[in-house]
Design an enzyme around this catalytic site. Sequence first.
Site, PDB file in Angstrom:
ATOM      1  CG  HIS A 155      42.599  28.932  26.520  1.00 60.00           C
ATOM      2  ND1 HIS A 155      43.907  28.510  26.446  1.00 60.00           N
ATOM      3  CD2 HIS A 155      41.864  27.995  25.866  1.00 60.00           C
ATOM      4  CE1 HIS A 155      43.966  27.375  25.754  1.00 60.00           C
ATOM      5  NE2 HIS A 155      42.731  27.041  25.406  1.00 60.00           N
ATOM      6  CB  SER A 276      38.954  49.154  51.223  1.00 65.90           C
ATOM      7  OG  SER A 276      39.936  50.164  51.178  1.00 65.90           O
ATOM      8  CE  LYS A 282      37.866  46.843  46.370  1.00 62.60           C
ATOM      9  NZ  LYS A 282      39.313  47.022  46.444  1.00 62.60           N
ATOM     10  CD  GLU A 289      41.354  38.785  48.156  1.00 66.28           C
ATOM     11  OE1 GLU A 289      42.323  39.409  47.711  1.00 66.28           O
ATOM     12  OE2 GLU A 289      40.436  39.322  48.805  1.00 66.28           O
TER      13      GLU A 289
END
Length: 464
Positions: A155, A276, A282, A289
């Site tokens: 979980h 970024s 970043k 991804e």
Amino acid sequence: MRGSGKGRFAGEPDPSAAKFSRSVHFDQRLARHDLEGSRAHATMLVKAGVLTRKEAASICRGLDRIEKEILAGKFRWKDSLEDVHMNLESALTARVPAGAKLHTGRSRNDQVATDLRLWLKEQISGDLLALKNLQRALVHLGEKYRDVILPGYTHLQRGQPVLWAHHLLAYVEMLERDKGRLHDAAKRADVMPLGSGALAGSTLKLDREVTRRLLKFEKVSANSMDAVSDRDFLVEYLAGVALAGVHLSRLAEDLILFSSAEFGFVKFGEAFTTGSSLMPQKRNPDMAELVRGKSGRLTGHLVSLLTVLKGLPLTYNRDLQEDKECVFDAADTLRSSLEVMAKAVDSIEVDAEACAYAAAAPELLATDVADALVRAGMPFRQAHQVVGAAVRLAEERGTRIDRLGQSAWESLAKGSGKLAEEVLGGSSPVVRARKALQARSSVVGAPSLSGVQKELRLWTKKLR
Ligand code: ARG
């Protein structure tokens, strides 16, 4: 152009119809396999008495020359010739007069099914290697950080301490099953449709055993109608690919989470991250991804093909031409995902300290305390309650279960409090977590230090 020239037709198709139905821009990918099938067919036609030896030899030479041109990027594909089969046959006939006899006893229906099966067998053998390379990268990373502990999650809440290598080997197991599925798909694809004609074989004496041997298929199809309309082998491939994609996506997701500042367990090599355009600080895990994102497409392709097939009457229908783009894209997407993922995994640095710190939280040993009470004779349900109550008490007191003290445990566990101390007391939290892993050495498949080392050794050997 119409089928094999005009014949039945007085004129040309409407330009919109020609454009709508052409496939040469994507099925030229089957060229090598189409040529291979044609050479085998020509050789067999000698035995069938359709071609002389000389004619077959000139056809094969012509096909060889076309293949060379294609490989050198010099072949001129013509949109007006609709598909790969007609392009190649027309180029051959223009060079070799006997080429006009090649299509005897053959239809594009058994031809395309044969080409696809030849293509798929080759594709899968490359996929198996790419899967193996990713497995190697995972095992290698596990070896490199073989002693590192981190929390195992259910979980997405911390559950019990595990070894990093155990977490990575979970993916090695998944990929092994993926290999098994693709291997099975290749076995089922290993059946030759050629000789089935349009749907009902031929009145000519085609010796399918000859073509089978030349094309190295395991067997010939037993039913001509099934053979030209069957795309099960592609569905099986897409199913295997979709599931492998799901596994890659889950691996990507774990690594994306673990590379966030909130976890801070891993860092991808710079070359596998991006910055970024706005936020200067970043370092984004874009490759992982994209692997996660592209898996959606793989699932989509499986559903596409199943939907194309559903409701098709026997035998060949032009709908079947819609099999190629999804299969080719699935194959390319899986392959590139595997390749980039293997390299990205190779580039990973693990922050052993951050992992150990997270894994050393005493709550992660709550189950082990319950196990200790069970060893002393307490029924597990009661032990579960005792330890649960201890966690609640610690929360109320604003402390941790390893700091509750003997008397609190005694009053909860009635005479067995000492056992809790044995699991939770004494040594440093990291040593304790390590001890907890060691305590699992008698359970097959559990993350004990010795068990995981053994698994790493086995996989290293197996993947050599
Ligand atoms: N391009 C077609 C396909 O991929 C080849 C078979 C065409 N057969 C036919 N009878 N129109 O399915």
